[in-house]
Design a protein around this motif. Structure first.
Motif, mmCIF file in Angstrom:
data_model
loop_
_atom_site.group_PDB
_atom_site.id
_atom_site.type_symbol
_atom_site.label_atom_id
_atom_site.label_comp_id
_atom_site.label_asym_id
_atom_site.label_seq_id
_atom_site.Cartn_x
_atom_site.Cartn_y
_atom_site.Cartn_z
ATOM 1 N N PRO A 1 0.845 -1.207 0.000
ATOM 2 C CA PRO A 1 0.000 0.000 0.000
ATOM 3 C C PRO A 1 0.872 1.247 0.000
ATOM 4 O O PRO A 1 1.989 1.249 0.526
ATOM 5 C CB PRO A 1 -0.781 -0.124 1.309
ATOM 6 N N ALA A 2 0.372 2.301 -0.628
ATOM 7 C CA ALA A 2 1.092 3.579 -0.616
ATOM 8 C C ALA A 2 0.686 4.402 0.597
ATOM 9 O O ALA A 2 -0.406 4.221 1.153
ATOM 10 C CB ALA A 2 0.789 4.358 -1.891
ATOM 11 N N PHE A 3 1.557 5.273 1.014
ATOM 12 C CA PHE A 3 1.263 6.284 2.036
ATOM 13 C C PHE A 3 0.753 5.665 3.338
ATOM 14 O O PHE A 3 -0.182 6.152 3.958
ATOM 15 C CB PHE A 3 0.271 7.318 1.497
ATOM 16 N N TYR B 1 -8.717 6.328 4.651
ATOM 17 C CA TYR B 1 -9.988 6.931 4.252
ATOM 18 C C TYR B 1 -10.254 6.577 2.800
ATOM 19 O O TYR B 1 -9.514 6.977 1.909
ATOM 20 C CB TYR B 1 -9.947 8.445 4.434
ATOM 21 N N LYS B 2 -11.318 5.818 2.568
ATOM 22 C CA LYS B 2 -11.636 5.380 1.209
ATOM 23 C C LYS B 2 -12.353 6.478 0.431
ATOM 24 O O LYS B 2 -13.090 7.270 1.007
ATOM 25 C CB LYS B 2 -12.493 4.116 1.263
ATOM 26 N N PRO B 3 -12.146 6.510 -0.890
ATOM 27 C CA PRO B 3 -12.823 7.537 -1.702
ATOM 28 C C PRO B 3 -14.334 7.379 -1.657
ATOM 29 O O PRO B 3 -14.859 6.267 -1.670
ATOM 30 C CB PRO B 3 -12.290 7.278 -3.113
ATOM 31 N N LEU B 4 -15.018 8.499 -1.620
ATOM 32 C CA LEU B 4 -16.469 8.489 -1.742
ATOM 33 C C LEU B 4 -16.854 8.190 -3.188
ATOM 34 O O LEU B 4 -16.038 8.342 -4.106
ATOM 35 C CB LEU B 4 -17.030 9.841 -1.318
ATOM 36 N N PRO B 5 -18.100 7.795 -3.437
ATOM 37 C CA PRO B 5 -18.529 7.561 -4.821
ATOM 38 C C PRO B 5 -18.352 8.811 -5.688
ATOM 39 O O PRO B 5 -18.424 9.936 -5.198
ATOM 40 C CB PRO B 5 -20.013 7.202 -4.665
ATOM 41 N N THR B 6 -18.151 8.580 -6.977
ATOM 42 C CA THR B 6 -17.842 9.672 -7.910
ATOM 43 C C THR B 6 -18.869 10.795 -7.847
ATOM 44 O O THR B 6 -18.514 11.985 -7.777
ATOM 45 C CB THR B 6 -17.763 9.126 -9.348
ATOM 46 N N GLY C 1 -4.468 8.234 2.585
ATOM 47 C CA GLY C 1 -3.423 7.459 3.232
ATOM 48 C C GLY C 1 -3.243 7.787 4.704
ATOM 49 O O GLY C 1 -3.502 8.911 5.150
ATOM 50 N N ASN C 2 -2.744 6.799 5.461
ATOM 51 C CA ASN C 2 -2.443 7.024 6.876
ATOM 52 C C ASN C 2 -1.371 8.087 7.076
ATOM 53 O O ASN C 2 -1.350 8.783 8.090
ATOM 54 C CB ASN C 2 -1.992 5.710 7.525
ATOM 55 N N ASP C 3 -0.466 8.222 6.091
ATOM 56 C CA ASP C 3 0.650 9.167 6.226
ATOM 57 C C ASP C 3 0.348 10.515 5.584
ATOM 58 O O ASP C 3 1.247 11.356 5.441
ATOM 59 C CB ASP C 3 1.913 8.576 5.596
ATOM 60 N N ALA D 1 1.990 15.788 3.850
ATOM 61 C CA ALA D 1 1.519 17.093 3.384
ATOM 62 C C ALA D 1 2.236 18.218 4.116
ATOM 63 O O ALA D 1 2.559 19.253 3.525
ATOM 64 C CB ALA D 1 0.014 17.201 3.568
ATOM 65 N N ALA D 2 2.501 18.023 5.393
ATOM 66 C CA ALA D 2 3.157 19.063 6.191
ATOM 67 C C ALA D 2 4.605 19.281 5.770
ATOM 68 O O ALA D 2 5.143 20.384 5.910
ATOM 69 C CB ALA D 2 3.098 18.694 7.674
ATOM 70 N N ILE D 3 5.260 18.232 5.239
ATOM 71 C CA ILE D 3 6.650 18.383 4.787
ATOM 72 C C ILE D 3 6.717 19.336 3.602
ATOM 73 O O ILE D 3 7.658 20.107 3.458
ATOM 74 C CB ILE D 3 7.251 17.011 4.422
ATOM 75 N N GLY D 4 5.693 19.285 2.779
ATOM 76 C CA GLY D 4 5.649 20.177 1.624
ATOM 77 C C GLY D 4 6.290 19.559 0.398
ATOM 78 O O GLY D 4 6.785 18.427 0.420
ATOM 79 N N THR D 5 6.292 20.301 -0.693
ATOM 80 C CA THR D 5 6.872 19.818 -1.936
ATOM 81 C C THR D 5 8.384 19.990 -1.905
ATOM 82 O O THR D 5 8.930 20.709 -1.076
ATOM 83 C CB THR D 5 6.270 20.566 -3.136
#
Length: 706
Positions: free
Chosen positions: A248-250, A255-260, A300-302, A307-311
């Protein structure tokens, strides 16, 4: 808008793979090309492949022997992508051309990293053949390496190595010593000299990974350079895919995606609220994406940690700011929470600026977030225009890929805050911003035009788009709407134009059109209610169906569209509604009571709405045209015959000439004439006008406002 009202969409438990590029070189296409044309061909191939580099990212070069126009001698000229171009779409005039010997002499003038910026001022002195294209800050990377052909690109797979704690080790494993590693250094002369010295000390390299930055590699000719670039990226992607396989990534799915459909509904409701809460002198335009990369990351769990680390890559955070704003899905229905989250972000950005800024740095720029992330839903990006908002989203998608790959082989590493600031507020970047032309007056504004496939509607949409507005075209005729959309996209580009099939008598379709405007652009600033019909019949021959049809479109249709617009305009702090009326709304006409009285109803509705909207900054005005025949779908039908019959004249050119002569000014009224008045009522020039009527009828005393 509850985010938990539907079951989640299926989601893969394994990480998304990196796309592996393949060579697209054609010997046939390249056979007859000159050296500069081969450079362009190579560049366009690289830039049009998003596995290789992002929009506007990367640069390419070739050292070409040319004839000096002053001496007639053969000289080596560096052809290198100029500042601000995009290698995927550029033409030959997108390259800077510079005397290579003059560029090499600049080393003697270089006074050290404290004086990097002054070196850019010397580059124009090296221009070959009076080429006006400004040279890029990356020019030294190409000039000081000894190779004839060089590519510097930003592929996600390689930046993932460059932004990982184990990136240098992975680079050795992937390439077996054929590709070097150079620690982080801001682009410029110092990096160019360090790179030259590193390559000289390590002969036989095929390229170098620049930590936190990207890949630079080379070849003896255009084809070998291109194929070297593709091969090095493909090997990095394959290595990362092996590391990601079956995992798995991240940190796994939290949190699973909601329907489209639910994601789309939430975006349509949330974006105008966010846009309305963003401070600034100019309104912003939004872009929504729920692509697999965004959904994987925000679920993802991470997610929050990363996100806080930034790009990391400079190309990324120049578009996205150093970090996004994550939202709590359990609290998004609370306006107070959204306002607080945005204010905290602005205060955090201000603190970042104050920690890093020196007395010589530019003033703080817009502190609002560019990227907003919502688990289960996706990614929202906001900027001063649609193209920039879309590109910011795409760049953050690249950043997500980088984080996924970097975490697969180690720990993701962002740039140090001080380095990120130094690039974001680089004097050279500021100078580039200052050189940008003043935006058109409607940039950042969002309009919805009903009846947009007809003459007045299409002309109005074109007038608004010509001044930079984003426009959603709404019309009940799907075929005509698509034709209008294609034409406007060809004129103004895909970012400014969207379309939605909408029958203005259908409450659900009307709401869907406004939801589309909110989801596609972020909100609404302008409504042009233009959808119309026309009919003529003596009162005895006016059926209840005919009567209702006129009132359904011209009265109820205007009511439904205005009602849908009001909440959006309130969220944005105001806006403009323009009704397309008719001379017949104020001047009685025989044989058309259903049409004329319905137009009169919509006119009075506009006056009522001007009263209701004033306290919210919503202006409501009316344009009353008359006899707009050319380009009109209404006048192509029975209305033309009915009007010609009423006056006892031919329904062909004689009818248009009749109306021209009937006017006081003896002039024909065209769709573009009406559009000009709509534009005036929609723009800031009329910001103190509401409840007004502008007649565009070439003069008709009966229609004078009383």
């Amino acid at each position: 808008m509850s985010i938990i009202s539907s079951p989640p969409a299926p989601v893969s438990e394994t990480a998304l793979p990196f796309a592996v590029p393949e060579s697209r070189w054609s010997d046939g296409a390249a056979a007859a090309l000159s050296q500069p044309e081969l450079l362009l061909y190579r560049s366009n191939l690289l830039g049009s492949d998003l596995t290789v580099t992002n929009f506007g990212g990367g640069n390419t070069s070739a050292k070409v022997v040319e004839t000096d126009p002053l001496t007639g001698e053969a000289v080596t000229v560096l052809w290198v992508k100029g500042s601000g171009g995009d290698i995927g779409s550029m033409k030959l005039d997108g390259f800077s051309t510079l005397y290579l010997n003059k560029l090499l002499v600049l080393e003697k003038l270089y006074r050290g990293v404290e004086f990097e910026d002054e070196m850019v001022g010397f580059l124009p002195h090296c221009t070959f053949n009076l080429n006006p294209r400004a040279a890029s800050i990356d020019t030294p990377l190409h000039a000081y390496l000894p190779f004839a052909h060089i590519d510097h690109v930003h592929p996600d797979a390689v930046i993932a190595l460059a932004a990982s704690s184990n990136g240098e080790t992975a680079t050795r494993e992937i390439y077996g010593g054929e590709v070097g590693w150079l620690g982080w250094k801001r682009p410029g002369f110092d990096l160019g000299l360090r790179l030259r010295d590193y390559v000289a000390a390590n002969p036989g390299l095929r390229g170098v990974v620049l930590a936190g930055h990207g890949l630079i590699c080379w070849g003896d000719d255009a084809k070998s350079c291109y194929e070297n670039t593709i091969d090095l990226i493909a090997r990095a992607a394959a290595y990362l895919n092996a590391a990601l396989a079956g995992k798995p990534a991240f940190g796994g799915v939290a949190y699973k995606p909601l329907p489209t459909e639910q994601r789309a509904r939430i975006a349509a409701v949330l974006m105008p609220r966010l846009r309305g809460l963003m401070t600034g002198e100019r309104p912003k335009v939004g872009h929504f994406s729920d692509d697999p990369e965004a959904l994987e990351f925000v679920g993802g769990n991470d997610f929050l940690r990363l996100a806080a680390i930034g790009t990391s890559c400079p190309d990324h955070f120049l578009r996205t700011k150093i970090a996004p704003l994550p939202l709590d899905p359990a609290r998004i229905e609370d306006d107070g929470y959204l306002a607080e989250a945005l204010e905290q972000y602005r205060q955090g950005y201000k603190a970042y600026y104050e920690r890093c800024a020196g007395p010589a740095d530019p003033k703080m720029r817009d502190p609002n977030p560019v990227v907003v992330l919502l688990p289960g839903v996706g990614r929202f990006t906001f900027a001063l225009d649609k193209t920039t908002a879309r590109l910011a989203g795409e760049f953050y998608g690249n950043a997500i890929n980088v984080m996924r790959g970097a975490e697969a082989i180690g720990d993701y590493i962002g740039l140090p805050e001080s380095e990120a600031f130094a690039i974001e507020y680089w004097a050279l970047e500021e100078a580039k911003l200052q050189r940008m032309p003043k935006p058109k007056p409607m940039v950042g504004r969002i309009a919805l035009v009903t009846g947009a496939a007809g003459g007045i509607g299409a002309a109005t949409a074109a007038r608004l788009a010509s001044e930079g507005a984003c426009v959603l075209l709404a019309d009940f005729n799907g075929d005509a709407l698509e034709q209008a959309r294609k034409g406007l996209v060809q004129q103004f580009g895909k970012d400014l134009i969207r379309a939605a099939v909408c029958d203005v008598t259908d409450e659900a379709q009307v709401q869907a059109a406004f939801d589309a405007a909110a989801r596609e652009f972020g909100g609404l600033d302008i409504l042009v209610a233009n959808a119309g019909i026309a009919s003529a019949a003596p009162i005895e021959e006016t059926t209840i169906e005919l009567w209702r049809k006129n009132y359904d479109v011209l009265a109820q249709g205007y009511f439904l569209t205005a009602r849908a617009a009001f909440p959006l305009l309130k969220q944005q702090g105001g806006g403009s509604i323009v009704f397309i009326g008719s001379k017949n709304a104020v001047a009685a006409t025989p044989g058309a009571s259903a049409y004329a009285s319905a137009k009169a109803a919509s006119l009075h509705l506009a006056r009522c709405l001007a009263l209701e909207g004033a306290e919210f900054g919503i202006r409501v005005n009316v344009v009353n045209p008359d006899a707009v025949i050319r380009g009109s779908r209404i006048w192509d039908g029975e209305w033309r015959k009915e009007r010609a019959g009423a006056y006892g004249i031919d329904a062909g050119e004689e009818l248009e000439e009749f109306y021209r002569k009937r006017s006081m000014l003896k002039r024909s009224v065209l769709p573009e004439d009406v559009a000009e008045s709509v534009y005036f009522l929609a723009c800031d020039a009329s910001s103190k006008s509401t409840g007004n009527i502008i007649n565009v009828d070439a003069g008709n005393a009966q229609a004078f406002s009383r």
